[in-house]
Design an enzyme around this catalytic site. Sequence first.
Site, mmCIF file in Angstrom:
data_model
loop_
_atom_site.group_PDB
_atom_site.id
_atom_site.type_symbol
_atom_site.label_atom_id
_atom_site.label_comp_id
_atom_site.label_asym_id
_atom_site.label_seq_id
_atom_site.Cartn_x
_atom_site.Cartn_y
_atom_site.Cartn_z
ATOM 1 N N ASP A 1 -4.938 2.000 1.929
ATOM 2 C CA ASP A 1 -5.337 1.375 3.253
ATOM 3 C C ASP A 1 -5.830 2.541 4.273
ATOM 4 O O ASP A 1 -6.765 2.230 5.040
ATOM 5 C CB ASP A 1 -4.078 0.575 3.648
ATOM 6 C CG ASP A 1 -2.794 1.978 4.034
ATOM 7 O OD1 ASP A 1 -2.797 2.701 3.137
ATOM 8 O OD2 ASP A 1 -1.625 1.431 4.787
ATOM 9 N N TYR B 1 -8.798 7.077 -17.328
ATOM 10 C CA TYR B 1 -9.737 7.843 -16.635
ATOM 11 C C TYR B 1 -9.960 9.159 -17.173
ATOM 12 O O TYR B 1 -8.928 9.832 -17.465
ATOM 13 C CB TYR B 1 -9.388 8.041 -15.422
ATOM 14 C CG TYR B 1 -8.939 6.821 -14.507
ATOM 15 C CD1 TYR B 1 -9.403 5.340 -14.737
ATOM 16 C CD2 TYR B 1 -8.005 6.539 -13.603
ATOM 17 C CE1 TYR B 1 -8.913 4.257 -14.372
ATOM 18 C CE2 TYR B 1 -7.433 5.462 -12.774
ATOM 19 C CZ TYR B 1 -7.882 4.130 -13.124
ATOM 20 O OH TYR B 1 -7.415 3.146 -12.895
ATOM 21 N N GLU C 1 -0.678 8.682 10.835
ATOM 22 C CA GLU C 1 -1.865 7.773 11.097
ATOM 23 C C GLU C 1 -2.802 9.117 11.769
ATOM 24 O O GLU C 1 -4.031 8.905 11.672
ATOM 25 C CB GLU C 1 -1.842 6.810 11.777
ATOM 26 C CG GLU C 1 -1.102 5.676 11.006
ATOM 27 C CD GLU C 1 -0.527 4.490 11.553
ATOM 28 O OE1 GLU C 1 -0.722 3.223 11.087
ATOM 29 O OE2 GLU C 1 -0.186 4.636 12.939
ATOM 30 N N HIS D 1 0.715 -1.119 -0.021
ATOM 31 C CA HIS D 1 0.050 -0.017 -0.029
ATOM 32 C C HIS D 1 0.918 1.393 0.017
ATOM 33 O O HIS D 1 1.162 1.650 0.952
ATOM 34 C CB HIS D 1 -0.713 0.064 1.113
ATOM 35 C CG HIS D 1 -2.114 -0.624 1.208
ATOM 36 N ND1 HIS D 1 -3.207 -0.251 0.018
ATOM 37 C CD2 HIS D 1 -2.788 -1.938 1.295
ATOM 38 C CE1 HIS D 1 -4.115 -1.141 0.287
ATOM 39 N NE2 HIS D 1 -4.083 -2.099 1.062
#
Length: 390
Positions: free
Chosen positions: A104, A297, A371, A99
């Site tokens: 994640d 995209y 985090e 990741h």
Amino acid sequence: MNLKEMIKEILPEVIELRRDFHMYPELGFQEFRTSEKIADYLEKNGIEVRKNIAKTGVLGLLRGKENGKTILFRADIDALPLEELNNVSYKSRNPGVMHACGHDGHTAILLGTAKILSKLRDQLKGNVKFAFQPAEELPPGGAELMIKEGILENPYVDKVYALHLWNLLPKGKIAIRKGVFCAQADAFTIKIRGKGGHGSAPHHSIDPIIVAVNIVQALQAIPAREIDPLTPFVLSVCKIQSGNTFNVIPEEAEIEGTVRSFDQKIAEKVADRIKTISQKIGEAFGCKVDLEYQFGYPPGRNNDHETEFVKNVAKEVIGEENIEEMNPSMGGEDFSYFLEERPGTMFFLGSRNEEKGLIHPHHSAYFDFDEEVMAIGIEIFVRIALQNLI
């Protein structure tokens, strides 16, 4: 208990989720363990779950106490084919998969959002959908497939939102812009077939390497001489492959690259020019040349009204001084398919922390993020839902 305290209480759980996803990353359309864990978590929090959308996608539906609008939040769940070089307790345990783009974190943020909103469902006049989308890193991607399989219907989705962690931006800030924020991301492969032979007798062969070199040089004339210099545009050749030893002229050569622009008409023109240039050069040297061009995209375009709305929500969370005007990126993002279907916006959540050494860019084997910023993402998402559905 106020909202910040509710989020603070669940943040250790959200971090644990993120680290679990990080340890067991899965590539696009192979996110079987990831999607099962997502579905189980949603169900445990009283959210309706639909699985196996676009192969490995998951959709959660939280119905409010009263009828009203429906909004959708999206998180991408796939990882990259990359060997992680970080030395952390939650290092990837799947060899060659990592990741390295923050998906994640996106997934954990959205699960945390779902948990908080499930506790606040009695305040909601309407519904919230939580879309966990596979294969963002694997064009043509999972977004278009999920839409085709009906996730914007039953109940009808009125607005769509997403975030992206951003290690170019310090923790505590977000970046957002109205209109185009990311490019159409196309890919091309040029296959050249010549005539192999001995390196000592090139006159008995047709060398595909010389053709490849000439094609690469000629393609640079497209951005230099055929595109308005004031128009954002990138053409990059990123791979040339041919031969396997020093004294053999190979039969074939292959070129791979990408085209990035904010205008689909330009992309269509460039695809035609790549084909003409490469085939004519091949013809001049006596080689057969084939082009495979994949339109990627579409450009990502944020809705003006929804972008302003999210900026106002973010002011309540981090203060106006911490909201930056994002510069358009030549990166691609398949959330653009959602934005073509419904009004919405994507914002970029600062995740860089130099004091902790969390400075490496996305798609780096050393990528990691702070985090603690996931609490900011959860609060912005929850406030978006509450202010839409009150």
